[in-house]
Scaffold this active site. Structure first.
Site, mmCIF file in Angstrom:
data_model
loop_
_atom_site.group_PDB
_atom_site.id
_atom_site.type_symbol
_atom_site.label_atom_id
_atom_site.label_comp_id
_atom_site.label_asym_id
_atom_site.label_seq_id
_atom_site.Cartn_x
_atom_site.Cartn_y
_atom_site.Cartn_z
ATOM 1 N N ASN A 10 25.882 69.262 3.229
ATOM 2 C CA ASN A 10 25.941 67.846 3.583
ATOM 3 C C ASN A 10 25.813 67.722 5.100
ATOM 4 O O ASN A 10 26.755 68.033 5.833
ATOM 5 C CB ASN A 10 27.272 67.250 3.094
ATOM 6 C CG ASN A 10 27.456 65.797 3.508
ATOM 7 O OD1 ASN A 10 26.524 65.139 3.953
ATOM 8 N ND2 ASN A 10 28.671 65.291 3.345
ATOM 9 N N LYS A 12 25.601 65.080 6.802
ATOM 10 C CA LYS A 12 26.257 63.874 7.320
ATOM 11 C C LYS A 12 25.334 63.172 8.333
ATOM 12 O O LYS A 12 24.115 63.138 8.123
ATOM 13 C CB LYS A 12 27.629 64.222 7.906
ATOM 14 C CG LYS A 12 28.506 64.966 6.894
ATOM 15 C CD LYS A 12 29.931 65.140 7.348
ATOM 16 C CE LYS A 12 30.709 65.906 6.286
ATOM 17 N NZ LYS A 12 32.141 66.049 6.658
ATOM 18 N N HIS A 92 32.174 60.433 -1.357
ATOM 19 C CA HIS A 92 32.719 61.312 -0.319
ATOM 20 C C HIS A 92 33.893 60.618 0.366
ATOM 21 O O HIS A 92 33.895 59.402 0.559
ATOM 22 C CB HIS A 92 31.637 61.661 0.700
ATOM 23 C CG HIS A 92 32.025 62.767 1.629
ATOM 24 N ND1 HIS A 92 32.836 62.554 2.723
ATOM 25 C CD2 HIS A 92 31.732 64.089 1.617
ATOM 26 C CE1 HIS A 92 33.015 63.702 3.356
ATOM 27 N NE2 HIS A 92 32.368 64.651 2.707
ATOM 28 N N GLU A 94 34.808 60.357 3.313
ATOM 29 C CA GLU A 94 34.485 59.575 4.513
ATOM 30 C C GLU A 94 33.974 58.191 4.149
ATOM 31 O O GLU A 94 34.199 57.231 4.888
ATOM 32 C CB GLU A 94 33.472 60.345 5.372
ATOM 33 C CG GLU A 94 34.093 61.575 6.015
ATOM 34 C CD GLU A 94 33.089 62.615 6.469
ATOM 35 O OE1 GLU A 94 33.539 63.656 6.992
ATOM 36 O OE2 GLU A 94 31.878 62.408 6.299
ATOM 37 N N GLU A 162 37.372 68.019 -2.424
ATOM 38 C CA GLU A 162 37.481 68.162 -0.974
ATOM 39 C C GLU A 162 38.810 67.569 -0.503
ATOM 40 O O GLU A 162 38.932 66.348 -0.384
ATOM 41 C CB GLU A 162 36.335 67.430 -0.277
ATOM 42 C CG GLU A 162 34.962 68.007 -0.563
ATOM 43 C CD GLU A 162 33.925 67.469 0.416
ATOM 44 O OE1 GLU A 162 33.291 68.279 1.106
ATOM 45 O OE2 GLU A 162 33.770 66.251 0.491
ATOM 46 N N GLY A 168 36.371 69.271 8.027
ATOM 47 C CA GLY A 168 36.057 69.306 9.442
ATOM 48 C C GLY A 168 37.201 69.710 10.353
ATOM 49 O O GLY A 168 37.071 69.651 11.572
ATOM 50 N N SER A 207 35.894 72.564 5.196
ATOM 51 C CA SER A 207 35.878 73.670 6.157
ATOM 52 C C SER A 207 35.459 74.996 5.522
ATOM 53 O O SER A 207 36.040 76.044 5.799
ATOM 54 C CB SER A 207 37.247 73.814 6.847
ATOM 55 O OG SER A 207 37.527 72.660 7.622
#
Length: 247
Positions: A10, A12, A92, A94, A162, A168, A207
């Site tokens: 991904n 992003k 996702h 985010e 996730e 991240g 991560s």
């Protein structure tokens, strides 16, 4: 049941036409490890150019739930397929956080992706506060219940777990925590999808990097990885593909 590993990158909001050169080495690694499915999900602007480079599977990072309409700035599943996408990430964390997407919206997007003939990678995961409160499994099961089309099949659906607090940050759950959550997800999928559940791949994300990929891929019910930053370069992404091939 033996499920093929899937390693999906991904990108992003990163990438440029020049950066697509990284795909050549990634595609070569995919050919060298045919037992693993490999995909890259670049920004919308790069999907067509990425798909045109060769035989690497290209996906998208989101899709609107409607096929067309007055939705300025949005992109529909049929548009993504026409551009060359074969799969789409939906839900996702985010987007759940930044765009306040609900389980119902994620469900509608997953249905739209499947209706367009693509694979939906449905993301679920808890926040640090929810895990600390002992509610991680409860939260993930609720997200699955609200986000997964109950008539979906193993060829149409992938689940990506996730933990939000690991994305991240360089932090990852313990192997035991990952195993427990993936087992919980498998059980919940069994309640929802019956016989199809055993074939649905469950990816780990958060991560994932070359240094921890082999350990994560060896965990029961971890059928691959959804990779963020480490997917931006072949130097980091290829070792993850190779770890999946060895698992």
């Amino acid at each position: 049941m033996t499920r093929r590993k899937l390693v999906a990158g991904n990108w992003k909001m990163h990438g440029s036409l020049a950066q697509l050169a990284e795909l050549d080495a990634i595609a070569a690694a995919a050919r060298a490890n045919p037992q693993v499915d490999v995909a890259i999900c670049p920004p919308f602007t790069l999907i067509a150019a990425a798909a045109a480079r060769g035989d690497l599977t290209i996906g998208a990072q989101d899709s609107h739930q409607n096929e067309k309409g007055a939705h300025t700035g949005c992109v529909s599943a049929p548009m993504l397929r026409e551009a060359g996408a074969k799969l789409v990430i939906v839900g996702h964390s985010e987007r759940r956080t930044d765009q306040r997407e609900s389980d119902a919206e994620v469900y509608a997007k997953a249905r739209a992706v499947i209706a367009a003939g693509m694979i939906a990678i449905v993301c679920v995961g808890e926040t640090e506060g929810e895990r600390d409160a002992g509610r991680a499994a409860e939260v993930v099961e609720r997200q699955l219940q609200g986000s997964i089309p109950a008539d979906g099949t193993a060829t149409q659906l992938v689940v990506a777990y996730e933990p939000v607090w690991a994305i991240g940050t360089g932090r990852t759950p313990t192997v035991g925590d990952v195993a427990a959550m993936h087992a919980s997800i498998r059980t919940k999928l069994g309640d929802m999808l019956d016989a199809e559940a055993e074939g649905v791949r469950i990816l780990y994300g958060g991560s994932v990097k070359p240094s921890n990929a082999a350990e994560l891929m060896a965990v029961n019910n971890v059928d691959g990885a959804l990779v963020g930053g480490a997917s931006l370069t072949a130097a980091d992404f290829v070792p993850i593909i190779e770890a999946a091939a060895r698992a």
